[in-house]
Design an enzyme around this catalytic site. Structure first.
Site, PDB file in Angstrom:
ATOM      1  N   LEU A  20       0.827  -1.204   0.029  1.00 46.65           N
ATOM      2  CA  LEU A  20      -0.117   0.008   0.061  1.00 46.65           C
ATOM      3  C   LEU A  20       0.949   1.312  -0.012  1.00 46.65           C
ATOM      4  O   LEU A  20       0.247   2.315  -0.379  1.00 46.65           O
ATOM      5  CB  LEU A  20      -0.984  -0.019   1.205  1.00 46.65           C
ATOM      6  CG  LEU A  20      -1.942  -1.037   1.177  1.00 46.65           C
ATOM      7  CD1 LEU A  20      -2.728  -1.034   2.529  1.00 46.65           C
ATOM      8  CD2 LEU A  20      -2.707  -1.130   0.109  1.00 46.65           C
ATOM      9  N   GLY A  21       2.054   1.161   0.349  1.00 40.49           N
ATOM     10  CA  GLY A  21       2.850   2.356   0.460  1.00 40.49           C
ATOM     11  C   GLY A  21       4.145   2.101   1.454  1.00 40.49           C
ATOM     12  O   GLY A  21       4.099   1.098   2.142  1.00 40.49           O
ATOM     13  N   ALA A  22       5.052   3.230   1.689  1.00 41.99           N
ATOM     14  CA  ALA A  22       6.134   3.067   2.470  1.00 41.99           C
ATOM     15  C   ALA A  22       6.408   4.455   2.961  1.00 41.99           C
ATOM     16  O   ALA A  22       6.029   5.381   2.236  1.00 41.99           O
ATOM     17  CB  ALA A  22       7.336   2.406   1.804  1.00 41.99           C
ATOM     18  N   GLY A  23       7.146   4.460   4.193  1.00 43.93           N
ATOM     19  CA  GLY A  23       7.313   5.609   4.839  1.00 43.93           C
ATOM     20  C   GLY A  23       8.548   5.702   5.556  1.00 43.93           C
ATOM     21  O   GLY A  23       9.417   4.679   5.255  1.00 43.93           O
ATOM     22  N   GLY A  24       8.847   6.792   6.454  1.00 41.86           N
ATOM     23  CA  GLY A  24      10.001   6.744   6.999  1.00 41.86           C
ATOM     24  C   GLY A  24      10.372   5.453   8.206  1.00 41.86           C
ATOM     25  O   GLY A  24      11.547   5.385   8.445  1.00 41.86           O
ATOM     26  N   MET A  25       8.963   5.030   8.873  1.00 42.92           N
ATOM     27  CA  MET A  25       9.128   4.291   9.689  1.00 42.92           C
ATOM     28  C   MET A  25       8.911   2.704   9.460  1.00 42.92           C
ATOM     29  O   MET A  25       9.474   1.822  10.106  1.00 42.92           O
ATOM     30  CB  MET A  25       7.878   4.489  10.860  1.00 42.92           C
ATOM     31  CG  MET A  25       8.153   5.927  11.390  1.00 42.92           C
ATOM     32  SD  MET A  25       9.699   6.139  12.217  1.00 42.92           S
ATOM     33  CE  MET A  25      10.407   7.605  11.442  1.00 42.92           C
ATOM     34  N   VAL A  28       3.844  -0.430   4.503  1.00 40.11           N
ATOM     35  CA  VAL A  28       2.564  -0.900   4.709  1.00 40.11           C
ATOM     36  C   VAL A  28       1.834  -1.870   3.732  1.00 40.11           C
ATOM     37  O   VAL A  28       2.211  -1.396   2.341  1.00 40.11           O
ATOM     38  CB  VAL A  28       1.556   0.302   4.846  1.00 40.11           C
ATOM     39  CG1 VAL A  28       0.162  -0.153   5.087  1.00 40.11           C
ATOM     40  CG2 VAL A  28       2.140   1.520   5.817  1.00 40.11           C
ATOM     41  N   ASP A 136       2.054  13.129  13.318  1.00 31.98           N
ATOM     42  CA  ASP A 136       2.395  13.399  11.814  1.00 31.98           C
ATOM     43  C   ASP A 136       1.111  13.357  11.058  1.00 31.98           C
ATOM     44  O   ASP A 136       0.994  12.749  10.169  1.00 31.98           O
ATOM     45  CB  ASP A 136       3.114  12.188  11.487  1.00 31.98           C
ATOM     46  CG  ASP A 136       3.849  12.363  10.096  1.00 31.98           C
ATOM     47  OD1 ASP A 136       4.205  13.393   9.807  1.00 31.98           O
ATOM     48  OD2 ASP A 136       4.202  11.185   9.512  1.00 31.98           O
TER      49      ASP A 136
END
Length: 730
Positions: A20-25, A28, A136
């Protein structure tokens, strides 16, 4: 997005279906269990998994995040903080992000924008209620779904932001939507930071640009800390409310309860974008001037760059935009009440026993609750205990022979009855209000009424009256004479749980809400030999989480739960709760007070403090000693350890029967018969001395006076009156 070759195919029994996506932490995934139920499963990055401190904080945050179950959040359904790579699963909610919506179709307006604002405030209210700060909140973390907005990605962010990050670390957040304190002192962030981010998100939703956008992340960060927001493209009332959210000082921002009330009352026509208001300079020139750094800005940015680089900062943000200049903050609409931030209280408004879950001596409130057409008034007879909501008094009938049992709503501006409904209400019990539902005690349980119309919404029989009601954002709580604590789901009108507690001597358990827990004061024994204990129950399940034996005997139903040390990190709050109560009076001698920390085995007894009731707040203890000076009764402020902080003469005379002062925001309101004063707690000076003629009658035992929007609402045995705390000078 399809799974990559190096992505796992299963985690914790969940089959991974898609990215579904990716971020700094972390990353997903869309996942599901054998039953086919879809979830959004976030797996943290390996560098965080290797940090023991991260795991500890993640474990604490998952426990708190599980309690978030509002209609506008994606609740946590499963997690494993001890896995090789910690993960957390939330309910999968199909929808697109706010950023995607704005980029593809343009800014929102009208009812759609209003629904977004109200939904986000309700989501923050639910999170803050259980001690979760998002930290955030941004357009990428807001999903627009068929049944309204949802806030996602809370829990992991909090844990990750609190570890010591020296090599691969990140300051959590996205500069256009971060609060000033997140940039300057991230370890001291409070719920007010989320309110600031909310204001920035709503500016983006309305205009397609953030209120602090600039040409670089460091200029954006500088604008957040030092420059006014660009909000001139917002319309009328909504612009003023969002300007309030974007105050630089956390204490000057509204809390979610007051913000929700303000948003709901803003006209639909005010929601949306309007043409920018031109200034003396051409808008393009003004925008260029703002983006052209001066020597002062360059130096400040260099300092910010050094600090952020030393922390290993990582930022994600979009192209800047431009708008107009800001306007003055929100102020009250009557002369004499111009300092809205001084009157506004930071605590969440929960109407019970005069307005605060800690009892009748405090009423968290602010100017937004003031009726716009108010004039001094006295109500008709037969009115008993009340709370203040929807710019009205919501009341049960007075107790006594010949009194017609009913619930009633009085217009706060005129005192006239908006509606009155006969019901078998227990007359000496104040109601509680959750959302648009007024809950009252009846002979066999609880009953819910629509606060706007008086229509019966539900009845919940439990076999006996449920007394001493208090509430949070979803449930109402009370206790029965048989010693059972009852929790009711207000939206559905159903029993959430009930928990027997041992209490002796015929003393009804006293309950207070704090830190996602019910704190139940109960008596063990009879008379002067009785001991007292506070049992902390989880608000969601009713399970006992802690026991604190008190080192002295509390008086009757008297208990205040204080959340102290507000400048420290939130995950330690559970250890910073303080219990406060009066000790029983002995033959008219001055009162003694007990101050004891949560889970502590011993407390501090402050002896011979005053003959009058004391109001306890995180700012200190406020007492009116029986001794007076030439300047009238002296108001005394004490620290929680008994140290005298300051005192000031009030200029009025208060006898031994005076009720406790009301503290809201940075103002204290003291009413003694037909005399009253308002004291500014920052300057320690009297700022108003109104006359309250109707208050010369003895107030009833069940309730203190209420202060709302700079007005006194004063009870007697059979009726209420309302008076201006800041009268006009003519």
């Amino acid at each position: 997005m399809a799974l990559r070759d190096n992505d796992p195919r299963e985690i914790g029994g969940y089959a991974l279906l898609d990215r579904l996506g990716a971020g700094g932490m972390g990353t997903v995934f869309l996942a599901q269990i054998d039953s086919g139920r879809p979830v959004a499963l976030k797996v943290v990055h390996e560098q965080f998994a290797a940090d023991a401190e991260f795991r500890t904080r993640f474990r604490q945050e998952v426990r708190a995040a599980r309690r978030v179950s509002g209609a506008f959040t994606a609740p946590v359904v499963d997690a494993d903080p001890d896995a090789a790579r910690p993960w957390m699963a939330t309910t999968y909610v199909p929808g697109r992000t706010l950023r995607s919506r704005v980029e593809s179709e343009g800014p929102l307006s009208g009812a759609e924008l209003r629904l977004l604002a109200v939904g986000l405030v309700e989501a923050l209210r639910d999170m803050h209620q259980v001690r979760v700060i998002h930290r955030d909140l941004k357009p990428d973390n807001v999903l627009l779904t068929e049944d309204g907005p949802r806030v996602i990605d809370f829990g992991i962010s909090r844990a990750a932001d609190h570890q010591t990050l020296t090599v691969t670390g990140r300051i959590l957040g996205t500069p256009p939507f971060m609060s000033p304190e997140q940039l300057s002192a991230p370890h001291r962030v409070t719920p007010a930071s989320d309110v600031f981010s909310l204001g920035a998100v709503l500016v983006y939703a309305t205009t397609g640009r953030g209120p602090f956008d600039a040409g670089s992340p460091f200029m954006t960060a500088y604008n957040v800390v030092h420059e006014p927001p660009e909000v001139a493209e917002l319309s009328s009332t909504v612009r003023e409310i969002i300007q309030w959210c974007l105050a630089k000082e956390p204490g000057e921002r509204p809390d979610p309860a007051g913000l929700l009330d303000a948003f709901r009352k803003a006209p639909v026509a005010d929601w949306g974008r309007r043409p920018a208001v031109p200034s003396a300079a051409d808008p393009e020139t003004r925008h260029a001037r703002r983006l052209r750094p001066t020597r002062r800005v360059i130096l400040a940015s260099a300092v910010a760059l050094a600090v952020l680089a030393g922390a290993g900062s990582y930022f994600t943000f979009r192209d800047p935009g431009r708008g107009g200049a800001g306007i003055d903050p929100v102020a009250a609409n009557r002369p004499g009440l111009t300092d809205a931030t001084a009157v506004s209280a930071s605590e969440v408004y929960r109407p019970v026993l005069g307005g605060n879950p800690n009892g009748s001596s405090s009423y968290g409130d602010g100017p937004w609750r003031q009726p716009s057409t108010w004039l001094p008034w006295v109500s008709g007879g037969g009115i008993g205990p009340c709370v203040y909501e929807v710019r009205s008094l919501l009341c049960t009938s007075a107790s006594g022979d010949g009194v017609r049992q009913r619930v009633v709503r009085l217009d706060g501006g005129s005192g006239t009855e908006v509606w009155s409904v006969p019901t078998d209400v227990v007359g000496d019990q104040p109601p509680a209000v959750v959302g648009d539902t007024m809950v009252v005690t009846v002979a066999d349980g609880l009953r819910g009424f629509d606060a706007m119309t008086g229509t019966v919404k539900w009845s919940l029989p439990v076999g006996e009256a449920v007394r001493g009601l208090t509430a949070d954002s979803r449930r109402v709580y009370g206790a029965t004479k048989s010693g059972t604590v009852v929790a009711a789901d207000v939206a559905r009108g159903r029993l959430a749980w009930q928990q027997p507690v041992v209490t002796e001597g015929g003393v009804l358990p006293t309950i207070r809400v704090a830190h996602g827990q019910l704190h139940v004061l109960r008596s063990l024994g009879k008379g002067r030999s009785a001991g007292y204990r506070v049992t902390a129950l989880d608000t969601v399940s009713g399970v006992t989480e802690a026991e604190t034996p008190l080192s002295a005997q509390c008086s009757g139903r008297d208990l205040t739960v204080l959340e102290t040390d507000t400048d420290t990190e939130w995950e330690a709050y559970a250890e910073r709760l303080t219990y406060f109560c009066h000790l029983p009076e002995r033959d008219g001698e001055p009162r003694s007070l007990l101050v004891q920390d949560f889970r502590s085995t011993t407390g501090t007894v402050l002896r011979n403090v005053t003959t009058a009731p004391v109001t306890a707040t995180a700012q200190g203890l406020f007492a009116t000693p029986s001794v007076t000076s030439a300047g009238g009764t002296v108001l005394r402020a004490l620290a929680l350890d008994g140290r005298r902080l300051w005192e000031t003469p009030t200029g009025i005379q208060c006898g031994a029967n005076a009720v406790a002062p009301v503290v809201t925001g940075q103002r204290l309101y003291l009413l003694c018969e037909d005399q009253a004063v308002v004291v500014d707690l920052r300057s320690h000076k009297v700022v108003s001395r109104p006359g309250v003629p109707y208050a010369s009658m003895t107030p009833p035992a069940y309730n203190s006076y209420i202060v709302a929007g700079g007005l006194f609402f004063v009870p007697t045995e059979q009726r209420w009156g309302s008076y201006d705390a800041y009268p006009r000078v003519t």
